[in-house]
Structures are given as C-alpha cells and as structure tokens.
Design a protein around this motif. Sequence first.
Motif, PDB file in Angstrom:
ATOM      1  N   THR A 121      -8.040   2.588  -0.263  1.00 41.09           N
ATOM      2  CA  THR A 121      -8.037   0.997  -0.049  1.00 41.09           C
ATOM      3  C   THR A 121      -8.992   0.434   0.436  1.00 41.09           C
ATOM      4  O   THR A 121      -9.547  -0.663   0.260  1.00 41.09           O
ATOM      5  CB  THR A 121      -6.648   0.901   0.696  1.00 41.09           C
ATOM      6  OG1 THR A 121      -5.538   1.486  -0.173  1.00 41.09           O
ATOM      7  CG2 THR A 121      -6.096  -0.643   0.816  1.00 41.09           C
ATOM      8  N   TRP A 125     -10.927  -2.592  -1.074  1.00 45.26           N
ATOM      9  CA  TRP A 125     -10.320  -3.955  -0.684  1.00 45.26           C
ATOM     10  C   TRP A 125     -11.020  -4.365   0.711  1.00 45.26           C
ATOM     11  O   TRP A 125     -10.395  -4.194   1.666  1.00 45.26           O
ATOM     12  CB  TRP A 125      -8.844  -3.779  -0.635  1.00 45.26           C
ATOM     13  CG  TRP A 125      -8.080  -5.212  -0.991  1.00 45.26           C
ATOM     14  CD1 TRP A 125      -7.901  -6.013  -0.122  1.00 45.26           C
ATOM     15  CD2 TRP A 125      -7.687  -5.595  -2.257  1.00 45.26           C
ATOM     16  NE1 TRP A 125      -6.994  -6.869  -0.896  1.00 45.26           N
ATOM     17  CE2 TRP A 125      -6.867  -6.739  -1.955  1.00 45.26           C
ATOM     18  CE3 TRP A 125      -7.646  -4.889  -3.428  1.00 45.26           C
ATOM     19  CZ2 TRP A 125      -6.522  -7.665  -3.062  1.00 45.26           C
ATOM     20  CZ3 TRP A 125      -7.112  -5.748  -4.550  1.00 45.26           C
ATOM     21  CH2 TRP A 125      -6.502  -7.049  -4.306  1.00 45.26           C
ATOM     22  N   SER A 269     -10.192 -17.395   1.930  1.00 43.45           N
ATOM     23  CA  SER A 269      -9.647 -16.884   3.179  1.00 43.45           C
ATOM     24  C   SER A 269     -10.785 -16.597   4.382  1.00 43.45           C
ATOM     25  O   SER A 269     -10.478 -16.650   5.530  1.00 43.45           O
ATOM     26  CB  SER A 269      -9.118 -15.681   3.009  1.00 43.45           C
ATOM     27  OG  SER A 269      -9.640 -14.478   2.777  1.00 43.45           O
ATOM     28  N   TRP A 274      -8.472 -17.484   9.008  1.00 45.53           N
ATOM     29  CA  TRP A 274      -7.958 -16.014   8.531  1.00 45.53           C
ATOM     30  C   TRP A 274      -9.122 -14.950   8.438  1.00 45.53           C
ATOM     31  O   TRP A 274      -8.882 -13.849   8.454  1.00 45.53           O
ATOM     32  CB  TRP A 274      -7.513 -16.240   7.147  1.00 45.53           C
ATOM     33  CG  TRP A 274      -6.584 -15.014   6.754  1.00 45.53           C
ATOM     34  CD1 TRP A 274      -7.066 -14.031   5.887  1.00 45.53           C
ATOM     35  CD2 TRP A 274      -5.451 -14.445   7.311  1.00 45.53           C
ATOM     36  NE1 TRP A 274      -6.115 -13.121   5.675  1.00 45.53           N
ATOM     37  CE2 TRP A 274      -5.007 -13.329   6.779  1.00 45.53           C
ATOM     38  CE3 TRP A 274      -4.619 -15.078   8.358  1.00 45.53           C
ATOM     39  CZ2 TRP A 274      -3.905 -12.696   6.942  1.00 45.53           C
ATOM     40  CZ3 TRP A 274      -3.147 -14.361   8.484  1.00 45.53           C
ATOM     41  CH2 TRP A 274      -3.044 -13.243   7.683  1.00 45.53           C
ATOM     42  N   GLY A 278      -8.160 -11.510   9.614  1.00 45.02           N
ATOM     43  CA  GLY A 278      -8.343 -10.391   8.596  1.00 45.02           C
ATOM     44  C   GLY A 278      -9.260  -9.172   9.140  1.00 45.02           C
ATOM     45  O   GLY A 278      -9.038  -7.884   8.833  1.00 45.02           O
ATOM     46  N   ALA A 375      -0.871  -1.916   3.738  1.00 42.10           N
ATOM     47  CA  ALA A 375      -0.352  -3.268   3.559  1.00 42.10           C
ATOM     48  C   ALA A 375      -1.372  -4.080   4.255  1.00 42.10           C
ATOM     49  O   ALA A 375      -1.546  -5.328   4.037  1.00 42.10           O
ATOM     50  CB  ALA A 375       0.947  -3.503   4.090  1.00 42.10           C
ATOM     51  N   VAL A 378      -4.709  -4.705   2.752  1.00 41.57           N
ATOM     52  CA  VAL A 378      -4.730  -5.816   1.596  1.00 41.57           C
ATOM     53  C   VAL A 378      -4.201  -7.071   1.952  1.00 41.57           C
ATOM     54  O   VAL A 378      -4.707  -8.169   1.467  1.00 41.57           O
ATOM     55  CB  VAL A 378      -3.412  -5.261   0.505  1.00 41.57           C
ATOM     56  CG1 VAL A 378      -3.121  -6.343  -0.447  1.00 41.57           C
ATOM     57  CG2 VAL A 378      -3.979  -3.962  -0.189  1.00 41.57           C
ATOM     58  N   ALA A 379      -3.270  -7.184   2.884  1.00 38.81           N
ATOM     59  CA  ALA A 379      -2.941  -8.679   3.622  1.00 38.81           C
ATOM     60  C   ALA A 379      -4.317  -9.347   4.141  1.00 38.81           C
ATOM     61  O   ALA A 379      -4.350 -10.529   4.237  1.00 38.81           O
ATOM     62  CB  ALA A 379      -1.986  -8.426   4.545  1.00 38.81           C
ATOM     63  N   LEU A 381      -7.374  -9.272   3.181  1.00 37.34           N
ATOM     64  CA  LEU A 381      -8.034 -10.194   2.259  1.00 37.34           C
ATOM     65  C   LEU A 381      -7.096 -10.506   0.958  1.00 37.34           C
ATOM     66  O   LEU A 381      -7.407  -9.758  -0.041  1.00 37.34           O
ATOM     67  CB  LEU A 381      -9.207  -9.356   1.890  1.00 37.34           C
ATOM     68  CG  LEU A 381     -10.327  -9.939   0.980  1.00 37.34           C
ATOM     69  CD1 LEU A 381     -10.974 -11.031   1.845  1.00 37.34           C
ATOM     70  CD2 LEU A 381     -11.302  -8.966   0.654  1.00 37.34           C
ATOM     71  N   PRO A 382      -6.330 -11.398   1.088  1.00 37.31           N
ATOM     72  CA  PRO A 382      -5.497 -11.470   0.043  1.00 37.31           C
ATOM     73  C   PRO A 382      -5.932 -12.312  -1.148  1.00 37.31           C
ATOM     74  O   PRO A 382      -5.393 -11.902  -2.254  1.00 37.31           O
ATOM     75  CB  PRO A 382      -4.174 -12.439   0.618  1.00 37.31           C
ATOM     76  CG  PRO A 382      -4.942 -13.298   1.709  1.00 37.31           C
ATOM     77  CD  PRO A 382      -5.998 -12.244   2.360  1.00 37.31           C
ATOM     78  N   ASP A 383      -6.869 -12.942  -1.086  1.00 41.90           N
ATOM     79  CA  ASP A 383      -7.610 -13.586  -2.233  1.00 41.90           C
ATOM     80  C   ASP A 383      -8.518 -12.764  -2.954  1.00 41.90           C
ATOM     81  O   ASP A 383      -9.345 -13.258  -3.873  1.00 41.90           O
ATOM     82  CB  ASP A 383      -8.068 -14.837  -1.977  1.00 41.90           C
ATOM     83  CG  ASP A 383      -8.878 -14.893  -0.613  1.00 41.90           C
ATOM     84  OD1 ASP A 383      -9.164 -13.920   0.197  1.00 41.90           O
ATOM     85  OD2 ASP A 383      -9.395 -16.015  -0.201  1.00 41.90           O
ATOM     86  N   ALA A 385      -7.269 -10.386  -4.798  1.00 44.12           N
ATOM     87  CA  ALA A 385      -6.486 -10.220  -5.981  1.00 44.12           C
ATOM     88  C   ALA A 385      -6.991 -11.149  -6.913  1.00 44.12           C
ATOM     89  O   ALA A 385      -7.232 -12.323  -6.995  1.00 44.12           O
ATOM     90  CB  ALA A 385      -5.045 -10.217  -5.405  1.00 44.12           C
TER      91      ALA A 385
END
Length: 569
Positions: A121, A125, A269, A274, A278, A375, A378-379, A381-383, A385
Amino acid sequence: MAGPSTRVRVGTAAWSVLLAALALGPLLGALVPGGGHLLLRDAVTTPRSYLTDSALGLGEGAARAVPQDAVVATLSSVIDGGTLVVGILLLALAGAGIGAGAMIARLLDTTAAAPRVVAATVAIWNPYVAERLLQGHWSLLVGYAALPWTVVAAAALRRTVTVRGVAALVLCLGVAGLTPTGLLLNAVAAAVVVLAPGAPRRLPVGLVLAATALLSTPWSVPAFTSGAGAASDPAGVAAFAARAEPGLGTVGALAGLGGIWNADAVPSSRTTGWALVGTAALLAVAAAGVPALRRRRTPTVVAVTGLGLVAVLLTALAATPVGLDVGRWAADSVPGAGLLRDGQKWVALWMPGLALAAGAATLRFRWRAAVAATAIVVAALPDLAWGVGGALRPVHYPDDWARLAAAIGASERDVAVLPAGTFRQFAFSGDVPVLDPAPRWLDADVLQTGDLPVGGRLVSGEGDRARAVEQQLLSGRAPDPALGVGWVLLEVTSRGQVGRVDEAVAALDEVDVGPEFRLYRVPDAITPPPADRTAAVVAHLVWAGLTLAAAGIAASGALGSRRGRPGPR
C-alpha cells in the motif's frame, strides 16, 4: 492445493493490482481498442510511433527518453501505443506493490500477509506516484517500481553469487533502465545493498557496475557520439528543484514522498493543510515500525533505510542556495548533467525504506494493525483514487492527425513546427499543456528546441538548429534550404506564438490535411546526410539483449525451482 505462502503472495498481488487500477481509474479505458490515448503534460502516446533519429537518442537534446522511445516505437508496430503504455503503467504500479511485499518478506524473514499488504500500500499509494502520474512520467514510475525488486536481488547476491541471482539483478536494472533515471536509481540501491558490511563485496559490486555500464549504453553512447550530452541551461536547476508544501517545508514534503517541482502536477489535497496531516499520518505508520526494525536489524535493513534518509537529506540540500549553485555549475560544466536536473525524483530511493518500516509496524499485531495502517495510508492521499481525481483520462485524437502522418510519410527531411515551444494546448486534450505529439505521430524527425516554460521562466533546451529554424519562421522567413527542413507544420488549433509565419510560408506548397493543421512542403530543401545509427542501434540491442536474456534465465530458474519442490504430504 496452494500452501499458505502461495496464498499470501497471490493475495498481495491481487491487492496491488486493485490499488493500481484504482489509481489509474478512467485511464484504463485506453486498454480497450479505440479507447483513447494518454496525453498529459510529459506523457504522449499515439497509435504508432517510429524509430526516428530522435527516438534513438540522436537528436540535439540530451537523450532523456531512451530506450523508452525506441521500445514504444518497436512495439507499437504490433499493438496500439496507447494500450501499450497504459498496460506498462498498470503493471509497474502493481509491480511496485508486489515487489514491496517480496522485499519485506525477504528482509524481515516473515511469511505473514499483513506486513506485505501494508508495504504494498505504501509503495503504490503515496504522493510520489500521484505527482509523477500527473506530470506524465510513466516510464520513471517503471524504474520506481523496480526498486524493491532490486533490493531483493542485491540482497540475494550478498549471500551467494549464482547465475540466477545475477540474472535477477540484471533483469531489475534492465527494466528500470527504460529511462536513464530509472537505471541510476536502481544501480545506486543495488550498490548500497551489496556494499553493506557483513558479506563479500568485490564481485557483487563489480557485477553491479558492469551491468549498469552495459545497460546505460542507449543514452551514454549517443552522449559521446552525437553531442547529445551537451551542457544544459543552468536555469533549469532552480526550476526543477524540490518544492516545499503547505506546513511542511522542503524536508517535510520530501519525507512524505512529495515535493515535485511543478506545483500544477500535485493532487488537490497536497495544496492545502491536508498535506501536513497526510504526511504526518504516513510517517506515523512508518515510525510505528521502527522498534520492529531495530529488533530485526541487519546490514541490509540498515542500508535500505539509511539510503532513503540520505536521499531525502541530499535532495533537500540540493534545493538550498548552496545546492543550487553546485547544480548550476554542473549543468554548465558537466556534459550530460541535464539528465539529472529534476532533483525531486531521487527521493524515490526513500520508498523501499518507508515501505519496510510501515510493514514492520504490523509484525506483532498482524491484521488489526494492517487494516488500520492501510486505512491511514489511503486516507492520507484520498485524491489519488480514480485517476488522481479524474485528471488521468484517455483522449481521442482528431482524424486529421492520421491524415497528417500519411501525408508526410517516411520523410528523410525534417519537420519544423509552430507554435513556438515544445508544449501545446488542444481543445481535445483539455486545458493542461502537453508535449507536442507530432514527434511521435510522424515518421520523420521533428525539430524541437526543448525550451520549457517553468514557473514563469523559460528553461532553454539544447535544440540550437530547431531554435534557428523557429526564429526564421517567426520573423517571416522561409527555412534556409541548407538546414534540411522539408516540411513546415502549423498546429492551428493550439494556442501559442506563430509570429509572421504567414509571410514565411507564402511561397511554399500547401498540402491539405484538414482543419487542425496547415502543412507546407519546402520544395528546394536539401536532404541532410543521414545520421550514423550504427552505434545507437548496437547500444539499444545490448540493453534489450541483456534484459531479455536475464528474463529468460530468471524465468527458467523460477520454473525449475517450483518443479523441484516436493508435493503436499
């Protein structure tokens, strides 16, 4: 019946493919015939490209895109170039995760799934992947993805030098060598691992150096034979230096695998507070694994994590006034230094150590910690996705591009292009500037200055002849026949400077290829003498031959070891 270790490997691979697909999002539509092409900043794919002199690194500029361009030109004769590149990109991102899982299993001697999943991950990510996707550096991400595999191969050579082990390392370096930076990143990682105390060093180091020298020939040979390694504009050093992010500064941005020089090529982000949240979350996951790393400390683990920390520090120092002065001196005085001007890309060496630490955080608590760590990563760097917030999407070229390529055909004379500069803005590709697709669409060498607008300043490229032709056209003069320009192409749907080009082409023969372009034939142009391709072709064959041979040996060895395993009892 598959054993536990096989199920762990398959599970890690499936998770990695899922994350990679989620990161690429709508761009995966290019995998379908007729699904479009990747066209975003530095990433340009076309249905077909050709083995021009530039594709072999024989142009005026530094050979930054070899053997990448030659590989795409060769393979796009049998598969659409857009499908090819997006497929490679998907394999690279998934491979980064699978490799990170294999690395943590080897270096920490664990068969548990949780550390592999968390390491995978982190490898996929993170801001480095997001920013390089937005910048269009797909081939650099291939080299990035090879790093954990290179660590595994180099660690194996520390124990014993075998034909299979050498082949595995050469394969990693060869795949990474799709670009000069990818090869150098992996060569540094391999050298640091084999040089770590506690194992014989002379033979492994010699093998790393020899493989690097041979695999670098696609870009090192043109640098010596064609002048493509000429000095670069010193202004590019500051323009391409690592950049601070909100609340983090330069060191903090780099520690979180961010800080690319182009502020427009970052996820949303990372432009707000953030970025601090992050980065803190990502580093907190890694910090949680430090005690486990200390308990399982080996020379290889120390080498991998130490290399990453040094990469962060040196990259940050390169962005300081003193570091910039050193970089300007190198750009002005050292041939080929322009290949190294993008300072932030070297922070990729921090990824294996970061993934190793993050995975180690779950060694004790396993799945409870793994779910939480995944989790958090991934959270953070949410964008990333869905194609980095939808920025990655296939585009469709107007039909005029195919008509243009057919009209010019396989031309021995060069093509001059306006508007001025190497970047374009087309309605069909959105508002983001993109590299001119013409050099990859046409079976002819397209003259390019290599000039890049960065942060309100212009970084001059190495294309002196292209610059002379461009200035002639802008000032209303037809190209000098002695310069070997057989075609003048106006990309009329792109914004940009065209000067008095109407006067320059008034006496030339116009060829109708559709409303996207105005194409003119220069009837009295002198055909330039063909470049001597022999050395460049041999160099590319050396790289390809070594890489394919290593792949064959590694594959046969892997199959043989599986057949030799006893069945279940």
